[in-house]
Scaffold this active site. Structure first.
Site, short mmCIF file in Angstrom:
data_model
loop_
_atom_site.label_atom_id
_atom_site.label_comp_id
_atom_site.label_asym_id
_atom_site.label_seq_id
_atom_site.Cartn_x
_atom_site.Cartn_y
_atom_site.Cartn_z
N ARG A 130 1.34 26.95 -17.09
CA ARG A 130 0.31 27.97 -17.38
C ARG A 130 0.33 29.11 -16.36
O ARG A 130 -0.31 30.13 -16.60
CB ARG A 130 -1.07 27.33 -17.43
CG ARG A 130 -1.25 26.44 -18.67
CD ARG A 130 -2.68 25.98 -18.86
NE ARG A 130 -2.89 25.39 -20.17
CZ ARG A 130 -2.94 24.07 -20.41
NH1 ARG A 130 -2.78 23.20 -19.43
NH2 ARG A 130 -3.15 23.62 -21.64
N GLY A 187 3.06 13.89 -12.55
CA GLY A 187 2.86 14.70 -11.35
C GLY A 187 1.44 14.60 -10.82
O GLY A 187 0.47 14.62 -11.60
N HIS A 199 8.56 19.34 -12.92
CA HIS A 199 9.10 18.39 -13.90
C HIS A 199 10.48 17.90 -13.46
O HIS A 199 10.79 16.70 -13.57
CB HIS A 199 9.28 19.07 -15.27
CG HIS A 199 8.02 19.57 -15.90
ND1 HIS A 199 7.75 20.90 -16.06
CD2 HIS A 199 6.97 18.90 -16.44
CE1 HIS A 199 6.59 21.05 -16.67
NE2 HIS A 199 6.09 19.86 -16.91
#
Ligand code: PAF
Length: 277
Positions: A183, A143, A33
Site C-alpha cells: 500500500r 511478516g 515478501h
C-alpha cells in the site's frame, strides 16, 4: 518454478517434498515478501508461494478494486528468490458458488485493526485455512509488520489443531524506517515524505522502554507526541498491548507490542515494534 492454478495441481505437486515452506501473499511483492521466501527456502529446502487478493478480507469501502497487482513482476521475483511452486488461484476457485464458511476467532480479532475493519480477520482466517488445507505446508511464513494477523493465525492454528508451524519474519524497512507495504505505492510524494514519522514514533517508545519506562500510558503519549498534532485526527489507534492477547496494558511487566494505524489521505498505514525485557 511451476505455476499452479487449482488445488488438485497443488496437491499433485506437493508430494515431491516432505518438508515444504509456504508464503501466502496478495501479490505486488516487495523485499519483505522476498525475505520470507528466502527464509522458507533456507529452512525447508523447498518453498511454495501463493498470490491471491482475497476479497473477503476487504470491507465494502476498502481498496479491493484498486489493490496493486503485478502478476508478471511477482512471478519473476519469486523465480529469482528460488520459489519452487506458485499457487495463483482465481476467486472462483477459492470461493465456488455456494461457499459460505467463515472462521471466527473471537476477541483477538475485534481489537486494533478489527475495531476499524470488523470482518477483516474472519476473511483472513478463512482464506488462510483454505490455503493451508490445499498446500499442506510444514511451515508457513508471515511478516511481523502485520502483527495482529500473526497473533490471529497462531490462534487459528492452535484452536483448530492445524498441523503447520507458524514462522514470523522481521519487518523489512526502507532506509528511512518506513515499513515495506504494497500500500506504500498509494502514497503521494508529500505523504511518502511524512510517513517515516510512524517508525520514529515507535522507536521513541522503544528507547523510552530501554531507559526503564514501564507505564503504558506514558508510552502511548510519547508515540502520539512524536506523531504530532497534525496526524492526531488521522490516527486510528496507538496501542501498547500484550503481544499474545492484544489486551491493552497498564504497566509493562514483561514485553509489549506497540502498534499504530495512521491514515495518510485514503491510505491507511500500520506499523509496530515488539518491546522485550
Ligand atoms: O498478509 C497478507 O498478504 C494476507 O492477509 C494473506 C495472509 C495472504 C491472506 O490473504
Amino acid at each position: 518454478m511451476q505455476v499452479l492454478t487449482t488445488p488438485a495441481e497443488v496437491r499433485a505437486a506437493r508430494g515431491r517434498w516432505p518438508v515444504l515452506g509456504f508464503v501466502p501473499t496478495m501479490g505486488y511483492l516487495h523485499a519483505g515478501h522476498i525475505s520470507l521466501v528466502e527464509r522458507a527456502r533456507a529452512e525447508c529446502g523447498a518453498v511454495i508461494a501463493s498470490i491471491f487478493v482475497n476479497p473477503t478480507q476487504f470491507g465494502p469501502n476498502e481498496d479491493l478494486d484498486r489493490y496493486p497487482r503485478d502478476p508478471e513482476g511477482d512471478l519473476a521475483r519469486l523465480a529469482a528468490a528460488g520459489a519452487d511452486l506458485v499457487f495463483l488461484p482465481t476467486p472462483e476457485i477459492i470461493y465456488p458458488p455456494g461457499f459460505s464458511a467463515s472462521i471466527e476467532l473471537g476477541e483477538v480479532t475485534r481489537r486494533l485493526e478489527g475495531a476499524v475493519r470488523p470482518h477483516h480477520f474472519a476473511g483472513v482466517a478463512t482464506v488462510v485455512t483454505k490455503l493451508f488445507n490445499i498446500v499442506q505446508p510444514t511451515r508457513a511464513y508471515f511478516g511481523q509488520k502485520d502483527a495482529q494477523q500473526c497473533v490471529v493465525i497462531r490462534k487459528l492454528v492452535r484452536d483448530l489443531d492445524l498441523p503447520v508451524e507458524i514462522v514470523v519474519g522481521d519487518t523489512v524497512r526502507e532506509a528511512d524506517g518506513l515499513a515495506l507495504s504494497s500500500r506504500n505505492s498509494y502514497l503521494t510524494p508529500d505523504q511518502r515524505a511524512e510517513a517515516p514519522v510512524l517508525y520514529r514514533a515507535l522507536s521513541a517508545a522503544r528507547t523510552a522502554f530501554a531507559a526503564g519506562e514501564r507505564d503504558a500510558d506514558a508510552l502511548r503519549r510519547l508515540v502520539r507526541t512524536v506523531l504530532g498534532e497534525g496526524l492526531a485526527p488521522a490516527t486510528d489507534y496507538v496501542s501498547v498491548a500484550d503481544p499474545r492477547t492484544l489486551e491493552e496494558l497498564t504497566t509493562l511487566t514483561d514485553g509489549a507490542l506497540v502498534s499504530l494505524a495512521v491514515r495518510f489521505g485514503a491510505t491507511r498505514l500500520i506499523d509496530n515494534v515488539l518491546l522485550t525485557a
